[in-house]
Design a protein around this motif. Structure first.
Motif, PDB file in Angstrom:
ATOM      1  N   SER A 109       0.868  -1.192   0.000  1.00 51.16           N
ATOM      2  CA  SER A 109       0.000   0.000   0.000  1.00 51.16           C
ATOM      3  C   SER A 109       0.899   1.234   0.000  1.00 51.16           C
ATOM      4  O   SER A 109       1.141   1.848   1.034  1.00 51.16           O
ATOM      5  N   GLY A 110       1.408   1.574  -1.163  1.00 56.42           N
ATOM      6  CA  GLY A 110       2.386   2.653  -1.268  1.00 56.42           C
ATOM      7  C   GLY A 110       3.737   2.189  -0.745  1.00 56.42           C
ATOM      8  O   GLY A 110       3.843   1.144  -0.079  1.00 56.42           O
ATOM      9  N   ALA A 111       4.768   2.967  -1.052  1.00 52.60           N
ATOM     10  CA  ALA A 111       6.098   2.634  -0.535  1.00 52.60           C
ATOM     11  C   ALA A 111       6.120   2.780   0.986  1.00 52.60           C
ATOM     12  O   ALA A 111       6.955   2.190   1.670  1.00 52.60           O
ATOM     13  N   GLN A 112       5.169   3.556   1.515  1.00 53.72           N
ATOM     14  CA  GLN A 112       5.148   3.753   2.967  1.00 53.72           C
ATOM     15  C   GLN A 112       4.923   2.423   3.688  1.00 53.72           C
ATOM     16  O   GLN A 112       5.587   2.129   4.675  1.00 53.72           O
ATOM     17  N   GLU A 113       3.992   1.605   3.169  1.00 55.89           N
ATOM     18  CA  GLU A 113       3.786   0.311   3.824  1.00 55.89           C
ATOM     19  C   GLU A 113       5.036  -0.551   3.675  1.00 55.89           C
ATOM     20  O   GLU A 113       5.400  -1.298   4.594  1.00 55.89           O
ATOM     21  N   THR A 135      16.958  12.676   6.302  1.00 58.52           N
ATOM     22  CA  THR A 135      16.307  11.572   5.595  1.00 58.52           C
ATOM     23  C   THR A 135      14.793  11.741   5.618  1.00 58.52           C
ATOM     24  O   THR A 135      14.255  12.633   6.289  1.00 58.52           O
ATOM     25  N   TYR A 136      14.112  10.867   4.870  1.00 62.25           N
ATOM     26  CA  TYR A 136      12.645  10.931   4.739  1.00 62.25           C
ATOM     27  C   TYR A 136      11.984  10.718   6.100  1.00 62.25           C
ATOM     28  O   TYR A 136      12.205   9.689   6.742  1.00 62.25           O
ATOM     29  N   LEU A 137      11.170  11.675   6.519  1.00 63.66           N
ATOM     30  CA  LEU A 137      10.612  11.573   7.868  1.00 63.66           C
ATOM     31  C   LEU A 137       9.608  10.438   7.994  1.00 63.66           C
ATOM     32  O   LEU A 137       9.447   9.858   9.075  1.00 63.66           O
ATOM     33  N   GLN A 189      16.640  13.261  -3.495  1.00 63.67           N
ATOM     34  CA  GLN A 189      16.279  12.780  -2.164  1.00 63.67           C
ATOM     35  C   GLN A 189      15.229  13.649  -1.491  1.00 63.67           C
ATOM     36  O   GLN A 189      15.216  14.881  -1.667  1.00 63.67           O
ATOM     37  N   ASN A 190      14.354  13.020  -0.749  1.00 64.19           N
ATOM     38  CA  ASN A 190      13.426  13.707   0.141  1.00 64.19           C
ATOM     39  C   ASN A 190      14.068  13.686   1.519  1.00 64.19           C
ATOM     40  O   ASN A 190      14.266  12.601   2.062  1.00 64.19           O
ATOM     41  N   PRO A 191      14.462  14.824   2.077  1.00 63.35           N
ATOM     42  CA  PRO A 191      14.047  16.172   1.739  1.00 63.35           C
ATOM     43  C   PRO A 191      15.061  17.017   0.959  1.00 63.35           C
ATOM     44  O   PRO A 191      14.719  18.136   0.559  1.00 63.35           O
ATOM     45  N   GLU A 217      16.929   0.590  -0.930  1.00 62.13           N
ATOM     46  CA  GLU A 217      16.952   1.722  -1.874  1.00 62.13           C
ATOM     47  C   GLU A 217      15.512   2.173  -2.114  1.00 62.13           C
ATOM     48  O   GLU A 217      14.692   1.406  -2.627  1.00 62.13           O
ATOM     49  N   ASP A 218      15.208   3.399  -1.741  1.00 61.16           N
ATOM     50  CA  ASP A 218      13.842   3.926  -1.865  1.00 61.16           C
ATOM     51  C   ASP A 218      13.846   4.936  -3.017  1.00 61.16           C
ATOM     52  O   ASP A 218      14.562   5.938  -2.967  1.00 61.16           O
ATOM     53  N   ASP A 219      13.044   4.660  -4.054  1.00 54.59           N
ATOM     54  CA  ASP A 219      13.191   5.439  -5.296  1.00 54.59           C
ATOM     55  C   ASP A 219      11.860   5.983  -5.833  1.00 54.59           C
ATOM     56  O   ASP A 219      11.448   5.664  -6.943  1.00 54.59           O
ATOM     57  N   PRO A 220      11.186   6.862  -5.066  1.00 55.09           N
ATOM     58  CA  PRO A 220       9.924   7.375  -5.605  1.00 55.09           C
ATOM     59  C   PRO A 220      10.099   8.440  -6.676  1.00 55.09           C
ATOM     60  O   PRO A 220       9.175   8.711  -7.442  1.00 55.09           O
ATOM     61  N   TYR A 221      11.292   9.058  -6.729  1.00 58.90           N
ATOM     62  CA  TYR A 221      11.452  10.264  -7.562  1.00 58.90           C
ATOM     63  C   TYR A 221      12.329  10.080  -8.793  1.00 58.90           C
ATOM     64  O   TYR A 221      12.491  11.009  -9.580  1.00 58.90           O
ATOM     65  N   GLY A 222      12.939   8.904  -8.958  1.00 60.92           N
ATOM     66  CA  GLY A 222      13.949   8.696 -10.010  1.00 60.92           C
ATOM     67  C   GLY A 222      13.484   9.110 -11.396  1.00 60.92           C
ATOM     68  O   GLY A 222      14.276   9.565 -12.214  1.00 60.92           O
ATOM     69  N   GLY A 245       9.638   0.988  -4.871  1.00 63.64           N
ATOM     70  CA  GLY A 245       9.099   1.922  -5.858  1.00 63.64           C
ATOM     71  C   GLY A 245       7.650   2.220  -5.542  1.00 63.64           C
ATOM     72  O   GLY A 245       7.037   1.595  -4.664  1.00 63.64           O
ATOM     73  N   THR A 246       7.080   3.163  -6.258  1.00 61.10           N
ATOM     74  CA  THR A 246       5.692   3.572  -6.018  1.00 61.10           C
ATOM     75  C   THR A 246       5.131   4.271  -7.247  1.00 61.10           C
ATOM     76  O   THR A 246       5.886   4.861  -8.029  1.00 61.10           O
ATOM     77  N   ILE A 247       3.815   4.223  -7.373  1.00 64.36           N
ATOM     78  CA  ILE A 247       3.172   4.986  -8.449  1.00 64.36           C
ATOM     79  C   ILE A 247       2.835   6.408  -8.006  1.00 64.36           C
ATOM     80  O   ILE A 247       2.356   7.213  -8.797  1.00 64.36           O
ATOM     81  N   SER A 248       3.070   6.715  -6.729  1.00 62.06           N
ATOM     82  CA  SER A 248       2.551   7.966  -6.163  1.00 62.06           C
ATOM     83  C   SER A 248       3.002   9.212  -6.911  1.00 62.06           C
ATOM     84  O   SER A 248       2.240  10.157  -7.048  1.00 62.06           O
ATOM     85  N   LYS A 249       4.239   9.256  -7.373  1.00 65.37           N
ATOM     86  CA  LYS A 249       4.740  10.481  -7.983  1.00 65.37           C
ATOM     87  C   LYS A 249       4.687  10.429  -9.514  1.00 65.37           C
ATOM     88  O   LYS A 249       4.872  11.449 -10.167  1.00 65.37           O
ATOM     89  N   VAL A 250       4.439   9.247 -10.086  1.00 60.94           N
ATOM     90  CA  VAL A 250       4.319   9.173 -11.549  1.00 60.94           C
ATOM     91  C   VAL A 250       2.867   9.003 -11.978  1.00 60.94           C
ATOM     92  O   VAL A 250       2.538   9.133 -13.153  1.00 60.94           O
ATOM     93  N   LEU A 255      -4.246   6.262  -5.140  1.00 63.92           N
ATOM     94  CA  LEU A 255      -4.274   4.829  -5.372  1.00 63.92           C
ATOM     95  C   LEU A 255      -3.036   4.296  -4.656  1.00 63.92           C
ATOM     96  O   LEU A 255      -1.911   4.681  -4.981  1.00 63.92           O
ATOM     97  N   ARG A 256      -3.242   3.464  -3.669  1.00 64.10           N
ATOM     98  CA  ARG A 256      -2.121   3.090  -2.816  1.00 64.10           C
ATOM     99  C   ARG A 256      -1.425   1.850  -3.382  1.00 64.10           C
ATOM    100  O   ARG A 256      -1.727   0.715  -2.993  1.00 64.10           O
ATOM    101  N   VAL A 257      -0.515   2.072  -4.290  1.00 66.01           N
ATOM    102  CA  VAL A 257       0.239   0.955  -4.877  1.00 66.01           C
ATOM    103  C   VAL A 257       1.728   1.300  -4.922  1.00 66.01           C
ATOM    104  O   VAL A 257       2.142   2.264  -5.563  1.00 66.01           O
TER     105      VAL A 257
HETATM  106  C1  LIG Z   1      11.320   8.908   0.065  1.00 68.59           C
HETATM  107  C2  LIG Z   1       9.900   8.485   0.157  1.00 68.59           C
HETATM  108  N1  LIG Z   1       9.618   7.202   0.376  1.00 68.59           N
HETATM  109  C3  LIG Z   1       8.355   6.762   0.461  1.00 68.59           C
HETATM  110  C4  LIG Z   1       7.290   7.629   0.332  1.00 68.59           C
HETATM  111  C5  LIG Z   1       5.883   7.096   0.459  1.00 68.59           C
HETATM  112  O1  LIG Z   1       5.253   7.052  -0.771  1.00 68.59           O
HETATM  113  P1  LIG Z   1       3.890   6.319  -1.026  1.00 68.59           P
HETATM  114  O2  LIG Z   1       2.912   7.368  -1.413  1.00 68.59           O
HETATM  115  O3  LIG Z   1       4.182   5.366  -2.136  1.00 68.59           O
HETATM  116  O4  LIG Z   1       3.483   5.595   0.212  1.00 68.59           O
HETATM  117  C6  LIG Z   1       7.529   8.986   0.089  1.00 68.59           C
HETATM  118  C7  LIG Z   1       6.408   9.929  -0.024  1.00 68.59           C
HETATM  119  O5  LIG Z   1       6.538  11.108  -0.149  1.00 68.59           O
HETATM  120  C8  LIG Z   1       8.872   9.416   0.003  1.00 68.59           C
HETATM  121  O6  LIG Z   1       9.184  10.695  -0.220  1.00 68.59           O
END
Ligand SMILES: Cc1ncc(COP(=O)(O)O)c(C=O)c1O
Length: 429
Positions: A109-113, A135-137, A189-191, A217-222, A245-250, A255-257
């Motif tokens: 459910s998103g990269a967060q899960e 790093t990503y909070l 990188q976030n942030p 390796e967390d790559d939502p923005y590549g 990976g995640t669909i969130s930014k593309v 949609l939580r995938v």
């Molecule tokens: C570095 C990083 N990892 C993971 C996530 C979580 O993304 P998702 O919406 O796929 O749960 C984010 C969201 O901003 C992020 O910036």
């Protein structure tokens, strides 16, 4: 029994881990950020208003087209996720140099899960996790439930500094059983917005072998690259890497995938943990996303995201140049969603936020991106993906005034010899 007594009783019963967890300032700022008079630079939202409505509609309709589609999309699915969508993930990551089979993919459910599942799978209380500083909070939040000791390694414009990492690894020692993994976001990188150089990527992989730790390796923005050359993923350098990976930014975060790509022996453990978390991800979300990536020209839509964000990034950098004081520094991201600003050490961006809100602008204070707020007190993350170039320019102008007022105050104190600028910031509230 009164509600008050009920509250007191549960308070004394909560698990220790709850005391380690902090609410996200981004979530807390959400209501302030939606006030009409406030321009928000605090979120990390992709601009889903740019998505072509007919393409989204088509993907949703296809997911529910007939009784067979509906009986899959509205039913429980497998814990690993919809097979067709896992095959789509293999196609998406092949474009960036990662070769894998559907059996090496689990949908989340998103990269967060994925971050939470990784924490639950690998971290025992007191284990050492290496991360970029800042790093990503959301990762800090997810991991904190499992009570690790997060060691942040400072970054420069080329990402995590390998000299500092090596020094830290020397202290931790070879094959230390407490050392579990390095968590890195190599692209935009976030942030901070910075990208890890190719040389450092190779060195990080070498060090993981030398010292015996995993790499996450967390790559939502590549794929949100505005300029510069594609950087090879760590996962393409070493198949042992656990890639998120995640669909969130593309596409769309509603949609939580998301996904984890990893060797099967790792995924079978993560699968066990996921069974307890949610049995399976949303079958409907996975079906819609699969149709979006197979039935629509999503690469063209991605180009639209990229060109709009490029314009907004440019507006932000130009406004920073024009309005921010000479004492400020900031990153120049080649992609992604964020710029990281560093102010003189004596400015506390946490306490300054109230003044910024009064002036009608929000940002995220830098210490949110360090475990236990252990760094970044004079820094802030600002986002350029959601507001128009005009609003971004105005927000930076307002923010510059707030900062200037703070600096003015400190200049008076410093000139009077009342404070040592190197000492802790003065809180004016
Ligand atoms: C570095 C990083 N990892 C993971 C996530 C979580 O993304 P998702 O919406 O796929 O749960 C984010 C969201 O901003 C992020 O910036």
């Amino acid at each position: 029994m009164t509600a008050h007594l009920e509250f007191d009783r549960s308070d004394s019963k909560v698990a220790q881990r709850i005391h380690m967890m902090r609410s996200s300032p981004v979530r807390d700022l959400f209501s302030a950020a939606t006030r009409d008079d406030v321009i928000s630079l605090s979120g990390g939202m992709p601009d889903v208003r740019l998505l072509p409505a007919d393409e989204v509609d088509r993907a949703v309709a296809a997911a529910l087209a007939d009784v067979n589609d509906r009986s899959v999309a509205l039913q429980y699915g497998s814990t690993d996720g919809r097979p067709g969508m896992r095959a789509v993930v293999c196609d998406i990551v092949r474009d960036i140099g990662i070769r894998c089979k559907p059996e090496n993919v689990i949908l989340t459910s998103g990269a967060q899960e994925a971050l939470d599942l990784i924490g639950k799978t690998f971290i025992d209380p007191g284990d050492i996790i290496l991360a970029e500083g800042p790093t990503y909070l959301g990762a800090l939040q997810a991991f904190s439930a499992y009570q690790p000791d997060v060691h942040c390694i400072e970054c420069d414009d080329d990402g995590m500094r390998m000299d500092l990492l090596e020094a830290e690894l020397e202290r931790i020692g070879h094959d230390n059983p407490r050392l579990k993994f390095a968590y890195v976001i190599p692209n935009f990188q976030n942030p901070s917005g910075v990208t890890m150089s190719a040389e450092r990527r190779r060195r990080l992989v070498e060090l993981s072998h030398e010292y015996g730790f995993l790499i996450v390796e967390d790559d939502p923005y590549g794929r949100i690259r505005f300029e510069g050359g594609h950087q090879i993923p760590l996962k393409a350098l070493d198949d042992q890497v656990i890639y998120l990976g995640t669909i969130s930014k593309v596409f769309a975060p509603g949609l939580r995938v998301g996904w984890i790509v990893a060797p099967r022996h790792v995924l079978s453990k993560i699968n066990l943990v996921k069974q307890g978390a949610d049995l399976c991800g949303s079958s409907l979300d996975q079906a819609v996303v699969q149709h979006y990536f197979t039935d629509t020209p999503w690469q063209r839509t991605l180009q639209r995201f990229i060109s709009v964000y490029t314009e907004r990034r440019d507006a932000m950098l130009a406004a920073l140049e024009e309005h921010f004081p000479a004492e400020a520094r900031w990153t120049h991201p080649e992609g992604g969603l964020f710029v990281w600003v560093t102010l003189p050490e004596y400015v506390d961006t946490g306490s300054m936020l109230a003044e910024a809100l009064d002036a009608g602008v929000t940002y995220v204070p830098g210490d949110s991106f360090y475990p236990g707020a252990s760094g970044g007190k004079n820094c802030m993350r600002i986002n350029f993906s959601y507001e128009s170039p005009e609003n971004i320019t105005e927000a930076i102008r307002r923010l510059a005034e707030v900062i200037e007022a703070r600096l003015e105050l400190y200049r008076v104190f410093i000139e009077a010899g009342a404070i040592d600028p190197a000492r802790a910031p003065i809180n004016t509230h």
